[in-house]
Write an enzyme that holds these catalytic residues in place. Structure first.
Site, PDB file in Angstrom:
ATOM      1  N   VAL A 266       0.858  -1.184   0.000  1.00 39.94           N
ATOM      2  CA  VAL A 266       0.000   0.000   0.000  1.00 39.94           C
ATOM      3  C   VAL A 266       0.894   1.235   0.000  1.00 39.94           C
ATOM      4  O   VAL A 266       2.109   1.148   0.140  1.00 39.94           O
ATOM      5  CB  VAL A 266      -0.926   0.029   1.236  1.00 39.94           C
ATOM      6  CG1 VAL A 266      -1.857  -1.174   1.252  1.00 39.94           C
ATOM      7  CG2 VAL A 266      -0.121   0.120   2.530  1.00 39.94           C
ATOM      8  N   SER A 267       0.288   2.386  -0.143  1.00 38.92           N
ATOM      9  CA  SER A 267       1.034   3.630  -0.006  1.00 38.92           C
ATOM     10  C   SER A 267       1.290   3.899   1.473  1.00 38.92           C
ATOM     11  O   SER A 267       0.441   3.628   2.329  1.00 38.92           O
ATOM     12  CB  SER A 267       0.246   4.791  -0.605  1.00 38.92           C
ATOM     13  OG  SER A 267       0.880   6.019  -0.308  1.00 38.92           O
TER      14      SER A 267
ATOM     15  N   THR B 229       1.322   9.183  -1.159  1.00 40.17           N
ATOM     16  CA  THR B 229       2.411  10.043  -0.698  1.00 40.17           C
ATOM     17  C   THR B 229       2.454  11.330  -1.507  1.00 40.17           C
ATOM     18  O   THR B 229       2.694  12.411  -0.959  1.00 40.17           O
ATOM     19  CB  THR B 229       3.748   9.300  -0.796  1.00 40.17           C
ATOM     20  OG1 THR B 229       3.739   8.175   0.094  1.00 40.17           O
ATOM     21  CG2 THR B 229       4.915  10.202  -0.420  1.00 40.17           C
ATOM     22  N   ALA B 230       2.219  11.230  -2.808  1.00 39.57           N
ATOM     23  CA  ALA B 230       2.221  12.425  -3.651  1.00 39.57           C
ATOM     24  C   ALA B 230       1.216  13.455  -3.133  1.00 39.57           C
ATOM     25  O   ALA B 230       1.514  14.655  -3.052  1.00 39.57           O
ATOM     26  CB  ALA B 230       1.901  12.053  -5.095  1.00 39.57           C
TER      27      ALA B 230
ATOM     28  N   HIS C  68       5.317   9.140 -11.534  1.00 37.75           N
ATOM     29  CA  HIS C  68       5.852   8.129 -12.438  1.00 37.75           C
ATOM     30  C   HIS C  68       6.641   8.757 -13.595  1.00 37.75           C
ATOM     31  O   HIS C  68       7.376   9.710 -13.427  1.00 37.75           O
ATOM     32  CB  HIS C  68       4.731   7.216 -12.947  1.00 37.75           C
ATOM     33  CG  HIS C  68       3.990   6.490 -11.861  1.00 37.75           C
ATOM     34  ND1 HIS C  68       4.587   6.078 -10.690  1.00 37.75           N
ATOM     35  CD2 HIS C  68       2.693   6.095 -11.774  1.00 37.75           C
ATOM     36  CE1 HIS C  68       3.695   5.461  -9.936  1.00 37.75           C
ATOM     37  NE2 HIS C  68       2.545   5.467 -10.562  1.00 37.75           N
TER      38      HIS C  68
END
EC number: 4.1.99.29
Length: 276
Positions: free
Chosen positions: A54-55, A108-109, A152
């Site tokens: 997961v993040s 997170t971003a 990405h």
């Protein structure tokens, strides 16, 4: 035992040995390939496999039921999200009162973006709009949104859309904290034997490094049309010392990110001690 991770090269590289029976005294694993946004919500809803990627941003929602494992995940440097706009090279105040597209509200971003806004855009943005990450740059290009948060490969392709950088949030985070960026975490249900599972995963990481050719076919089978060179670059970027062992620096980076997010009210209140 059931496990879920993405088909990205870093995950297939890390888990190849484990799920192919190459690590002694391990159970047979059934793999589900799923995007991290999907596993984030599986974990929050107490659904999905016993072990998942997961993040790190999703941990405040899941720590009552899952435990963070000290290996198998991804922390990195030089790989952060970017805030982009169409008009020109920008400044933080350019997003004041504007519509900003983001790829997720549990990543997170997204946390980095919200923390950056809180520190550098005192009057805030106008609207945060969630959309699939591959649609964000075209939307900024067409003027459907004022700015976009991209991740990405968009780090390298955004000039093709005529877009310009407002902020590299990874660079900002590293300068502001000195820590790497916590990206993807490996979690396991709390009723499992975590030390044993961590030992298996660490052995899989070490096997992958020692026998990089062994996982090549498996990696490329799931690499979503990447060239071998791009897949290898992906592995080199995201599989590093923190994948084998978070260590004190890794845990500190996670605590700083989620602690700041908790203080800003971006994530629900949770016990930071449950991260260890």
């Amino acid at each position: 035992m059931n496990i879920a991770y993405s088909p990205c090269p870093n995950d297939t590289f890390v888990f190849h040995a484990l799920v192919h029976g190459l690590i002694p005294n391990t159970p047979k694993f059934h793999v589900t390939y799923a995007d991290i946004d999907q596993t984030n919500y599986w974990a929050a809803n107490r659904e999905g496999p016993e072990i998942m990627k997961v993040s790190y941003a999703a941990l405040p929602w899941v720590l009552d039921d899952y435990r963070l494992l000290p290996c198998g995940g991804a922390l990195g440097r030089g790989c952060g999200p970017l805030v982009l706009q169409k008009e020109k090279e920008g400044r933080p105040e350019d997003v004041t009162g504007k519509v900003v597209a983001v790829p997720s509200d549990r990543s997170t971003a997204y946390l980095l973006f919200r923390l950056w806004v809180a520190k550098h855009v005192p009057d805030g943005v106008g609207e945060i709009r969630i959309m699939p990450f591959h649609e964000i740059m075209p939307a900024v290009e067409k003027g459907e949104v004022d700015a976009g948060l991209v991740i990405h490969e968009a780090r390298f392709t955004y000039p093709e859309y005529g877009l310009h950088l407002i902020e590299d949030l990874g660079e900002w985070w590293e300068k502001d904290t000195g820590h790497p960026i916590p990206l993807g975490a490996i979690i396991a249900r709390r009723d499992l034997h975590h030390e044993e599972i961590a030992k298996w995963i660490r052995a899989s990481v070490e096997y992958a490094w020692k026998h990089p050719e062994a996982s090549r076919d498996y990696v490329m089978e799931h690499a979503q049309e990447m060239s071998p060179n791009v897949a290898q670059s992906h592995i080199e970027l995201y599989v590093n010392e923190y994948t084998a062992n978070l260590g004190e620096e890794g845990y500190k980076a996670i605590e700083v990110l989620l602690g700041r997010a908790k203080d800003e009210g971006i994530v629900p209140h949770f016990d930071l001690e449950k991260l260890r």
